[in-house]
Design a protein around this motif. Structure first.
Motif, mmCIF file in Angstrom:
data_model
loop_
_atom_site.group_PDB
_atom_site.id
_atom_site.type_symbol
_atom_site.label_atom_id
_atom_site.label_comp_id
_atom_site.label_asym_id
_atom_site.label_seq_id
_atom_site.Cartn_x
_atom_site.Cartn_y
_atom_site.Cartn_z
ATOM 1 N N ASN A 33 -8.554 -0.039 3.782
ATOM 2 C CA ASN A 33 -7.681 -1.167 3.210
ATOM 3 C C ASN A 33 -7.835 -2.390 3.910
ATOM 4 O OD1 ASN A 33 -6.978 -0.015 0.876
ATOM 5 N ND2 ASN A 33 -4.859 0.858 1.694
ATOM 6 N N LYS A 86 -7.814 1.387 -11.479
ATOM 7 C CA LYS A 86 -8.784 1.648 -10.659
ATOM 8 C C LYS A 86 -9.641 2.712 -11.272
ATOM 9 C CE LYS A 86 -5.999 3.033 -6.738
ATOM 10 N NZ LYS A 86 -5.884 3.380 -5.413
ATOM 11 N N ARG A 128 1.046 -1.214 -0.005
ATOM 12 C CA ARG A 128 0.149 -0.073 -0.019
ATOM 13 C C ARG A 128 0.817 1.205 -0.104
ATOM 14 N NH1 ARG A 128 -2.738 -1.523 -2.956
ATOM 15 N NH2 ARG A 128 -3.365 0.747 -2.877
ATOM 16 N N LYS A 169 -4.742 7.714 -4.416
ATOM 17 C CA LYS A 169 -3.785 6.714 -4.562
ATOM 18 C C LYS A 169 -3.560 5.532 -3.596
ATOM 19 C CE LYS A 169 0.436 8.615 -7.052
ATOM 20 N NZ LYS A 169 1.868 8.890 -6.950
ATOM 21 N N GLY A 170 -3.791 5.798 -2.091
ATOM 22 C CA GLY A 170 -3.731 4.781 -1.223
ATOM 23 C C GLY A 170 -4.756 3.813 -0.990
ATOM 24 N N VAL A 171 -6.084 4.310 -1.243
ATOM 25 C CA VAL A 171 -7.134 3.244 -1.202
ATOM 26 C C VAL A 171 -7.080 2.306 -2.349
ATOM 27 C CG1 VAL A 171 -9.502 2.869 -1.191
ATOM 28 C CG2 VAL A 171 -8.548 4.714 0.158
ATOM 29 N N ASP A 172 -7.121 1.076 -2.090
ATOM 30 C CA ASP A 172 -6.724 -0.168 -3.046
ATOM 31 C C ASP A 172 -8.204 -0.714 -3.132
ATOM 32 O OD1 ASP A 172 -6.014 -2.175 -4.230
ATOM 33 O OD2 ASP A 172 -5.661 -3.587 -2.557
ATOM 34 N N SER A 173 -9.150 0.058 -3.954
ATOM 35 C CA SER A 173 -10.354 -0.267 -4.276
ATOM 36 C C SER A 173 -10.626 0.032 -5.712
ATOM 37 C CB SER A 173 -11.251 0.358 -3.455
ATOM 38 O OG SER A 173 -11.472 0.041 -2.038
ATOM 39 N N ALA A 174 -11.757 -0.801 -6.308
ATOM 40 C CA ALA A 174 -11.952 -0.594 -7.760
ATOM 41 C C ALA A 174 -12.450 0.745 -8.135
ATOM 42 C CB ALA A 174 -13.053 -1.653 -8.027
ATOM 43 N N VAL A 210 -12.468 4.763 -6.507
ATOM 44 C CA VAL A 210 -12.090 5.577 -5.236
ATOM 45 C C VAL A 210 -12.438 7.202 -5.713
ATOM 46 C CG1 VAL A 210 -10.352 6.584 -3.693
ATOM 47 C CG2 VAL A 210 -10.056 4.383 -5.009
ATOM 48 N N THR A 263 1.867 4.451 -3.447
ATOM 49 C CA THR A 263 1.924 5.804 -3.452
ATOM 50 C C THR A 263 3.101 6.505 -3.773
ATOM 51 O OG1 THR A 263 2.401 5.940 -1.082
ATOM 52 C CG2 THR A 263 0.126 5.716 -1.485
#
Lengths: 455, 455
Positions: free
Chosen positions: B355, A427, A20, B378-383, B385, A24
């Motif tokens: 996350n 994403k 993670r 950038k930091g959130v790992d989701s499809a 954001v 970034t």
């Protein structure tokens, strides 16, 4: 939880957190880590070669006693001319590739002030399991860092000493950069692998590089998506109008350039009409290189009729299983494609054989007709389909990808040689200023859905 | 082999053969099949609605006796105003989308006369399992044909009559076109599904659309790659500088527009500094819509301090599991993000929570700062954001994809709403004139590796 399990959870958990943070980092930060990695491996060259010589010594004894193949020993030896320097060069060439992260591949104005973007991003945590070839560690660490992914690496037992030495250098080099230390972790014991394969909520992709058995073991023992290939059963179809010179060059290269490689030729399909013309020329050139042909009856009969001398033992009878076999040596299965009233029907028969027997790796056609080539290239369901060119071109370096983490015969995500692009996903980002979905639809606001230029 | 097994092998085998033929059809041929499908469903509207009314009748009785939920009944009913016409319109809009097949996405001159292309192509055979919503059959059949994939469809038991009627019309309509009849096959019995999930050499992708239980069952029972999502746990982070008006609009819409949808809001993270300012405004608007808040102690205390009236029962204490829960109703978990010396540290805490707890579907931030939004995105790992926009925008139609086969929380292949692009992969084509790989490398020919323009 057993000790191995808790250690697997720990490794995968720290890798996930590191991933993670990695996601970034700027390109400059990731590139700086690759420069540091290169410099550290250059400085420690002699101590790493020393560790490698200990692996080579043990392996040599195993070769003498017949427990290990000579080719594994050859792949293990990092002191062979140019090998170490190629490894170092590889790190810099990966560093200098275009950044695969942060690329906008779609941009749409959904409505006034509401913009959708699709942006490439790292996948997360990769688990890479490989055998022999110790230089692959540096290669794969470089690809992982460049693409912003954390990597957990497990090497083969033959390269243990080299692996430990290189991994220590990698850890120390990364420690002085912005890249989190847990971004590249090295696993030494085999028993932790099974526990890692169970971490499907923390590990995003497994890449096994090695024997078919290794790949099958991994596929059968994890819910994590697996990227790679077990077999490489590549076929060539020699059509009725194939140019004899081109056919000989391409088929001989496909079969003999490096028979142990996954992109080597294993099956030759011959159109009935060239059994007595082009095929004997191809067979003669293959016999001259020591290739055994496992022929069906029409192709065998044609060779016996047309060739005055055939080297002893090189002409054999094919059995059904030969058309499903990855020989990985100088043996080639040959099958005749019946002649039909239309040329199109023969190519369809060849396509059907390939789709039913090949491993969806790379298949080629030899023909002078663009039309026939197009039918073949559309109809064959493989990662690579070539016209008048050797199967051996199926390779990341040759495709211009810099390097590769492997070749995928999957039909989703990424296919063929896998470079940086195959290690990314994307994403969707939406930027608004208080936009509500409930304002749109029946009786409400309309969508703009305008494609915006991607800068 | 049991009868079900052999029937599964038969279904998957004919689908696989059909898919190879489909892959070679022109766009015009595929579009003609979609027009035929549309016309046939238009002509048979009343007999299909009649079949549907039988399903609705049985379902109504089940609702009365409490065996079925009212929402399933609502989804089942094709006679509701505009529903059938929307289904018909959907087929034409898929037909008129840009062809996803045959697009060249990379073209490289490897050497003189040797050209590499990466071309988009169909994946092969899709197995799509869904519940209720009978109009989805037409939708998905259209997407499959347009993208050149064969589809095996299994509908829910509540829509059996409708399903059989529509499937007969689809089969008949396709029979008069170039698209092979086995390209769309419909499976009626449930027991054949398990056998189909075992056909990993013939089926390339499974898409379950329905309850979390259905998706989990599929994921646990197949080696075929699964595209979809089980949970949709979406979060919003209310940063210290969020605009109150935007925050209220976006959070209320995200939670209340359609609480049963996967893209609805389930968790609200509140920066400590706005507990007594922006948060009470948001809470008041949510209470007014009947939303229960499951609060941690700081957020609960803030509401008790600042709001004069709180509707009975709508303010509750959160337990840990609430932050992992997809409520799918008017309930929202609330958690406080501690204040820190730097704004960046708070957003990092919010990112880490998301996350670790979200289902990687869609998460949003409310902030006035582009810098903070960028860190979050950038930091959130989701499809998905989003910044200052509702989670409810995560949808194929809203993204401008025409329609979708579902929403993927996978981290490989395709992510977010899946339209035509997500149903394709690519193959590498090489065209040469007798090129041998052995001519390149040390002491041999050099690579050109020149990017060629893509026309």
């Amino acid at each position: 939880m057993s000790l191995t399990e808790s250690s697997a959870v720990d490794i995968a958990g720290t890798a996930s957190l590191a991933s993670r943070r990695l996601a970034t980092l700027s390109e400059a930060d990731r590139n700086a880590a690759l420069s540091a990695l290169h410099d550290a491996l250059l400085k420690t060259k002699y101590s790493i070669l020393e560790a490698n010589s200990r692996d080579v010594e043990i392996a040599s004894r195993a070769v003498e006693s017949g427990e290990l193949s000579h080719s594994v020993l050859k792949r293990l030896d990092l002191s062979r001319a140019g090998k170490y320097d190629d490894m170092l060069k590889g790190i810099l060439s990966v560093r200098d590739l275009r950044d695969p992260i942060g690329n906008v591949t779609l941009k749409t104005l959904l409505d006034e002030g509401l913009v959708l973007e699709r942006v490439s991003c790292p996948i997360g945590v990769l688990l890479i399991i490989f055998e022999a070839r110790p230089e692959v560690i540096a290669n794969i660490a470089a690809l992982a860092i460049k693409s912003g992914n954390a990597a957990i690496l497990k090497g083969g037992k033959e390269s243990t000493e080299t692996f430990v030495a290189i991994s220590q250098v990698i850890s120390d080099a990364i420690a002085g950069t912005q890249v989190p230390k847990s971004s590249v972790q090295l696993v030494k014991t085999r028993d932790v692998v099974s526990s890692l394969l169970a971490q499907d909520s923390l590990i995003d992709l497994v890449i096994p590089r090695g024997s078919n058995d290794l790949v099958r073991f991994v596929k059968d023992n994890t819910k994590i998506p697996v990227l790679g290939h077990a077999d490489g059963i590549c076929s060539a179809y020699l059509h009725s109008d194939a140019d004899p010179g081109i056919a000989v060059k391409v088929i001989v290269d496909s079969k003999t350039d490096y028979p142990a490689a996954c992109n080597s030729l294993e099956t030759l399909l011959v159109h009935h009409d060239v059994l007595a013309t082009v095929f004997p020329k191809v067979a003669e050139a293959l016999f001259a290189r020591g290739v055994s042909l496992r022929c069906d009856s029409p192709s065998k009969a044609a060779l016996l009729r047309t060739l005055s001398t055939i080297p002893a033992d090189l002409l054999q009878d094919a059995v059904d299983s030969d058309y499903h076999t990855e020989f990985l040596e100088l043996t080639l299965a040959v099958k005749t494609i019946p002649s039909t009233s239309t040329a199109g029907a023969s190519v369809d028969t060849a396509i059907a054989h390939i789709n039913a027997h090949s491993s969806k790796h790379t298949d080629i056609i030899l023909t002078s007709s663009k039309e026939i080539a197009d039918i073949f290239m559309k109809g064959v369901d493989s990662a690579g389909v070539f016209w008048n060119a050797s199967t051996r071109f199926a390779d990341g370096m040759r495709y211009g990808f810099g390097t590769e983490v492997g070749i995928s015969t999957n039909k989703i995500h990424t296919r063929g040689p896998v470079g940086l692009d195959g290690l990314t996903i994307y994403k969707y980002l939406v930027r608004g200023s208080g936009h509500r979905a409930s304002d749109y639809g029946e009786g409400g606001k309309s969508w703009r859905h305008e494609s915006l230029p991607i800068v």
